[in-house]
Design a protein around this motif. Sequence first.
Motif, mmCIF file in Angstrom:
data_model
loop_
_atom_site.group_PDB
_atom_site.id
_atom_site.type_symbol
_atom_site.label_atom_id
_atom_site.label_comp_id
_atom_site.label_asym_id
_atom_site.label_seq_id
_atom_site.Cartn_x
_atom_site.Cartn_y
_atom_site.Cartn_z
ATOM 1 N N PRO A 289 -2.133 -69.820 -2.041
ATOM 2 C CA PRO A 289 -3.501 -70.253 -2.336
ATOM 3 C C PRO A 289 -4.530 -69.309 -1.715
ATOM 4 O O PRO A 289 -4.373 -68.840 -0.584
ATOM 5 N N ARG A 290 -5.580 -69.012 -2.500
ATOM 6 C CA ARG A 290 -6.705 -68.156 -2.092
ATOM 7 C C ARG A 290 -6.287 -66.713 -1.826
ATOM 8 O O ARG A 290 -7.046 -65.939 -1.263
ATOM 9 N N GLN A 291 -5.080 -66.339 -2.238
ATOM 10 C CA GLN A 291 -4.653 -64.953 -2.084
ATOM 11 C C GLN A 291 -5.203 -64.062 -3.196
ATOM 12 O O GLN A 291 -5.291 -62.853 -3.045
ATOM 13 N N GLY A 292 -5.603 -64.678 -4.312
ATOM 14 C CA GLY A 292 -6.130 -63.915 -5.443
ATOM 15 C C GLY A 292 -5.120 -63.832 -6.570
ATOM 16 O O GLY A 292 -3.947 -63.558 -6.337
ATOM 17 N N ARG A 293 -5.602 -64.079 -7.807
ATOM 18 C CA ARG A 293 -4.662 -64.123 -8.932
ATOM 19 C C ARG A 293 -4.128 -62.748 -9.305
ATOM 20 O O ARG A 293 -3.151 -62.634 -10.036
ATOM 21 N N PHE A 294 -4.800 -61.673 -8.849
ATOM 22 C CA PHE A 294 -4.322 -60.329 -9.172
ATOM 23 C C PHE A 294 -3.396 -59.766 -8.096
ATOM 24 O O PHE A 294 -2.972 -58.613 -8.188
ATOM 25 N N ALA A 295 -3.083 -60.572 -7.087
ATOM 26 C CA ALA A 295 -2.213 -60.108 -5.999
ATOM 27 C C ALA A 295 -0.824 -59.697 -6.486
ATOM 28 O O ALA A 295 -0.253 -58.722 -5.984
ATOM 29 N N PRO A 296 -0.236 -60.404 -7.466
ATOM 30 C CA PRO A 296 1.125 -60.011 -7.874
ATOM 31 C C PRO A 296 1.177 -58.807 -8.814
ATOM 32 O O PRO A 296 2.271 -58.407 -9.208
ATOM 33 N N LEU A 297 0.023 -58.234 -9.164
ATOM 34 C CA LEU A 297 0.042 -57.143 -10.136
ATOM 35 C C LEU A 297 0.779 -55.909 -9.623
ATOM 36 O O LEU A 297 1.412 -55.190 -10.398
ATOM 37 N N LEU A 298 0.703 -55.646 -8.320
ATOM 38 C CA LEU A 298 1.405 -54.485 -7.778
ATOM 39 C C LEU A 298 2.918 -54.619 -7.916
ATOM 40 O O LEU A 298 3.578 -53.719 -8.468
ATOM 41 N N PRO A 299 3.530 -55.718 -7.425
ATOM 42 C CA PRO A 299 4.989 -55.841 -7.627
ATOM 43 C C PRO A 299 5.379 -55.921 -9.098
ATOM 44 O O PRO A 299 6.434 -55.410 -9.492
ATOM 45 N N LEU A 300 4.510 -56.527 -9.922
ATOM 46 C CA LEU A 300 4.805 -56.585 -11.345
ATOM 47 C C LEU A 300 4.758 -55.195 -11.973
ATOM 48 O O LEU A 300 5.583 -54.866 -12.840
ATOM 49 N N THR A 301 3.807 -54.390 -11.537
ATOM 50 C CA THR A 301 3.717 -53.015 -12.045
ATOM 51 C C THR A 301 4.936 -52.204 -11.644
ATOM 52 O O THR A 301 5.502 -51.454 -12.452
ATOM 53 N N LEU A 302 5.347 -52.348 -10.399
ATOM 54 C CA LEU A 302 6.542 -51.632 -9.928
ATOM 55 C C LEU A 302 7.781 -52.078 -10.697
ATOM 56 O O LEU A 302 8.629 -51.258 -11.066
ATOM 57 N N MET A 303 7.879 -53.389 -10.940
ATOM 58 C CA MET A 303 9.023 -53.902 -11.682
ATOM 59 C C MET A 303 9.038 -53.355 -13.104
ATOM 60 O O MET A 303 10.084 -52.921 -13.619
ATOM 61 N N PHE A 304 7.879 -53.360 -13.764
ATOM 62 C CA PHE A 304 7.811 -52.840 -15.132
ATOM 63 C C PHE A 304 8.162 -51.358 -15.167
ATOM 64 O O PHE A 304 8.854 -50.898 -16.082
ATOM 65 N N THR A 305 7.688 -50.604 -14.177
ATOM 66 C CA THR A 305 7.995 -49.177 -14.122
ATOM 67 C C THR A 305 9.499 -48.943 -14.006
ATOM 68 O O THR A 305 10.064 -48.070 -14.678
ATOM 69 N N LEU A 306 10.145 -49.728 -13.158
ATOM 70 C CA LEU A 306 11.594 -49.594 -13.000
ATOM 71 C C LEU A 306 12.324 -49.929 -14.298
ATOM 72 O O LEU A 306 13.279 -49.235 -14.679
ATOM 73 N N ILE A 307 11.876 -50.989 -14.969
ATOM 74 C CA ILE A 307 12.528 -51.391 -16.220
ATOM 75 C C ILE A 307 12.329 -50.327 -17.294
ATOM 76 O O ILE A 307 13.276 -49.939 -18.000
ATOM 77 N N TYR A 308 11.089 -49.842 -17.415
ATOM 78 C CA TYR A 308 10.774 -48.875 -18.474
ATOM 79 C C TYR A 308 11.527 -47.559 -18.269
ATOM 80 O O TYR A 308 12.206 -47.061 -19.179
ATOM 81 N N TYR A 309 11.418 -47.002 -17.066
ATOM 82 C CA TYR A 309 12.076 -45.727 -16.812
ATOM 83 C C TYR A 309 13.589 -45.890 -16.697
ATOM 84 O O TYR A 309 14.334 -44.957 -17.017
ATOM 85 N N GLY A 310 14.032 -47.063 -16.266
ATOM 86 C CA GLY A 310 15.462 -47.322 -16.250
ATOM 87 C C GLY A 310 16.046 -47.317 -17.647
ATOM 88 O O GLY A 310 17.132 -46.762 -17.886
#
Length: 355
Positions: A289-310
Amino acid sequence: MSLIERYLTAEVGRLMTMIVGFLVFLFACYSSQRYLTEAANGTLALSVVLDVVFYKVIIALEMLLPIGLYVSIAVALGQLYNDSEITALLAAGASPVKIYKAILVLAIPLGIAVTLLSLYGRPWAYAKIYQLEQQSQSSLDVSHFQAGKFNTSDDGRMVLASRIDKSESHLYDSLIYTRSDDHTNVYRAQSVDVVNAAPTSPSVLLRTGTTYTLDRTGSDDQMQRFQNLHIDLKPLVQTVTFRRKAASVVQLSHSSDSADKAELQWRQSRGVTAILMALLAVFLSKVKPRQGRFAPLLPLTLMFTLIYYGGNLGRTLVANGSLPTIPGLWLVPAIMLLGVMLFVARAHAWLKRKL
């Protein structure tokens, strides 16, 4: 479907529609700019630009749809976590399974759509694009030629004319540049008549001019004057990549080439990957709570990068024989599935401790 599931589906679905629409708009603008530049340079007929952009968008949907759902889940659930709505739902006795079901209501149809696009829509669109580009770039259809500019084609041919009569397919004060493995040919003529504009056998008739043949391996250069000279120009040959991307599923499945097998596995795995990406987004979108809704975008971006380049790395390794076709490209979805199972086990273990 319960009220909670309908609410979550509506939130994610509305945001996904906006994001996918925006991504399609950006991609269409980028593609239009690229092909309009080619049309301005005389390498592509202006009349086919909109068609090519349309087919490019169909190809891009294979990637844009999963990305749209992936980001929508992250932002929508991140907002609900940030506003403590998910916490309230769980405290009221709602099961986390309802969240998974709500996401799967969107992810499964989207995964099916992506699979169909990848298996049938993508090769069909590639075949249409290559057909249009070949007809425009390889043929001597002077309707898209521009006077005073070098009009080029993919095979390295260049045509320059000071004046063009498009209705009669006639060029005035022209220069034609062609090349082969050993020689470069330059033709200068007062006028040129297009005898055959077909991509498979383009030919022209040159009147009153000079031809220069330059030996690129030695010094056997030649010059010859002519009054009438008929030449057959080199047609544009389809590349291996051309044939593979435009090949049907049946053609790829009967091929023994490792690159064809990699292409087939890539198409087959797109839908499954999209569904697993959506489930991973559910777990990665959790914020305090109150951490911000865009807080998970960094781990999500890293995950997508791994999936795409993988996935791209796996396709390359299968294509060159470094990775066996079993598991082949299915290795990435298998790892993603394992990650989903670990997240589910962890979430339920946490829930049991709370209870």
